[in-house]
Enzyme design. Structure first.
Site, PDB file in Angstrom:
ATOM      1  N   SER A   6      -9.652   0.351   7.388  1.00  0.00           N
ATOM      2  CA  SER A   6      -9.112   0.330   6.030  1.00  0.00           C
ATOM      3  C   SER A   6      -8.602  -1.024   5.555  1.00  0.00           C
ATOM      4  CB  SER A   6      -7.987   1.357   5.900  1.00  0.00           C
ATOM      5  OG  SER A   6      -8.487   2.652   6.070  1.00  0.00           O
ATOM      6  N   LYS A  47       0.838  -1.200   0.000  1.00  0.00           N
ATOM      7  CA  LYS A  47       0.000   0.000   0.000  1.00  0.00           C
ATOM      8  C   LYS A  47       0.871   1.248   0.000  1.00  0.00           C
ATOM      9  CE  LYS A  47      -3.795   2.123   2.665  1.00  0.00           C
ATOM     10  NZ  LYS A  47      -4.675   1.955   3.843  1.00  0.00           N
ATOM     11  N   SER A  79      -9.247   2.624   3.256  1.00  0.00           N
ATOM     12  CA  SER A  79      -8.384   3.278   2.283  1.00  0.00           C
ATOM     13  C   SER A  79      -7.455   2.324   1.528  1.00  0.00           C
ATOM     14  CB  SER A  79      -7.533   4.340   2.989  1.00  0.00           C
ATOM     15  OG  SER A  79      -6.692   3.753   3.970  1.00  0.00           O
TER      16      SER A  79
END
Length: 479
Positions: A185, A86, A161
């Site tokens: 997330s 990520k 996210s």
């Protein structure tokens, strides 16, 4: 076996085993996923940084190591298995945008400790995945990284996210993916895209720093409970450079899957939204009902004890005091280019003096203790919807944001209302995709919460649901 015959939805632990048995080469595996990225990512937008030459070089080195190894046991557990990272954490030599047009693009000098653990475990880093700016919203729709789309329905969000991580795994562009969770997330995209997503106990997985006063932690998104357990064995290692890091667990999480849940566990439920006025979609309620009926059918004990949550205003105030500073520490080359809601959060944070912030942090810790003590008094496991809604349509969050940029967060409450509570408390929680909504064809997750340090119970409970409601063979239309 060649990259043309590799099933891209093969669980990561099975891929690793095939590589160790020399049934498939790390180069062939990397080529399989790079080809999938070429095919699918222009539509779905999971990756924000590709470094295919680096991927092939690492895969080739992994293949050479397989050839040199005297025994398969000499290789690390995930040797040659691709994994994307990520874009909130540093990978040496790659830029970290934090999802922001305002961030610099200089290559990182060193990798985050989480990334180093992945590399030590043999993973081949597969690029970087999309995130909302600073990870502050549960979707990725930005000027910097574009719109990430759900492979089950590209008109809908994949959640966030860790948006790109969920898209990559669900669509078969990666066997598993690194993710981070500061308010849901990991669990939100797991629910939106039909995956397993476990947020570990605060402190179990260490980054270079304590993220957002401990709200945030690292983990993975996977298709199977076994992959989640094996990846957690990699991540939950004692970090001698972090005072907050506990000793490495004595028993592996993989071994925990071979043990049944202890008799007499108290399993409760929270179905109504912790914030008044947020309705819970019937499909999300159905997911909880499915989980509870499954647990009851295996002889586990359900309790009617209500979960003692404090007033919603206290919860929101506790969370937002810390959430306002989520972008602190991010090096910005062009601060004026950050998104309006994050600019508003920064303004709100700067309006609080250090004394008030310290008082807010203390109140958050007191609130956390109250919630956890109430949990321990009533439950061993708690089942909730992961989200109060199905994955929203792309752009739905924009309503009212022209007048008030912070409406972006308020509009996102139905996605994070059940998950963010347990970032405040630091408890471990997992989302598993036990339900499929017949009307939309979308996966629906259920969240299971345990006491701190009881990831073993979460994994055992998740495995019960996985066996009763197999989800690993489901394939999204866009995959």
């Amino acid at each position: 076996m060649t990259h043309a015959t590799i099933d891209p939805f093969t669980p990561a632990v099975e891929l690793a085993a095939a590589i160790r048995r020399k049934e498939v080469s790390p180069v062939e595996v990397a080529d399989c996923y790079l080809a999938r990225m070429d095919e699918l990512d222009p539509r779905l937008n999971a990756f924000c940084h590709r470094a295919d030459d680096d991927v092939r070089k690492a895969a080739s080195a992994a293949a050479d190591a397989v050839a040199r190894a005297r025994s398969p046991e000499d290789l690390p557990p995930f040797h040659g298995v691709p994994l994307p990272v990520k874009d909130l954490v540093d990978v040496a030599g790659w830029p970290t945008t934090h999802g922001s047009a305002g961030a610099g693009r200089a290559p990182a000098a060193a990798s985050d400790p989480v990334v180093r653990r992945f590399v030590d475990a043999g993973f081949v880093l597969l690029g970087k995945t999309t995130t909302s700016e600073f990870g502050s919203l549960p979707f990725t729709e930005s000027d910097a990284l574009g719109v990430s789309r759900n492979p089950w329905d590209p008109d809908r969000t994949p959640g966030g996210s860790s948006s790109g991580a969920g898209v990559a795994v669900a669509a078969g562009m990666a066997p598993l993916a690194h993710a981070e969770d500061g308010g849901g997330s990991i669990r939100i995209p797991a629910s939106c895209t039909g995956l397993v997503g476990l947020k570990p106990t605060r402190g179990l997985v260490t980054n270079a720093v304590v993220e957002v006063e401990g709200l945030g932690t690292g983990g993975v998104l996977t298709r199977s409970v076994a992959d989640t357990a094996a990846a957690l064995d990699v991540l939950a290692r004692h970090d001698p450079g972090a005072w907050w890091s506990p000793p490495t667990p004595r028993t592996s999480f993989t071994a925990a899957l071979e043990t049944e849940l202890p008799a007499g566990l108290r399993i409760g439920a929270l179905i109504d939204s912790p914030i008044d006025g947020i309705p819970v979609h019937p499909a999300c309620v159905a997911a909880v009902d499915t989980a509870l009926r499954t647990f009851e059918s295996t002889g586990l004990h359900l309790v009617d004890t209500p979960f003692p949550l404090p007033p919603a205003g206290e919860l929101v105030a506790a969370f937002t005091t810390l959430w306002n500073v989520g972008g602190a520490g991010v090096p910005l080359a062009e601060p004026d280019r950050i998104e309006p809601h994050n600019r508003a959060l920064r303004d709100a944070a700067r309006a609080i003096d250090s004394w008030s912030y310290a008082e807010g942090l203390r109140r958050t810790q007191e609130l956390s203790r109250r919630i956890v003590e109430g949990f321990l008094a009533g439950f061993d496991l708690l089942v909730t919807p992961t989200m109060a809604c199905l994955p929203p349509l792309v752009g739905a969050w924009r309503a009212g944001t022209d007048d008030d940029p912070l409406r972006a967060l308020v509009n996102s409450y139905p996605m994070g209302v059940f998950t963010s509570v347990f970032n405040v408390t630091g408890q471990p929680a997992v989302s598993v995709p036990v339900h499929h909504d017949e009307a939309t064809g979308l996966p629906v997750g259920v969240q299971i919460v345990a006491a701190p340090w009881r990831e073993d119970l979460l994994l055992q409970a998740s495995r019960i649901l996985e066996l009763a409601h197999p989800w690993t063979t489901r394939r999204p239309p866009a995959g």
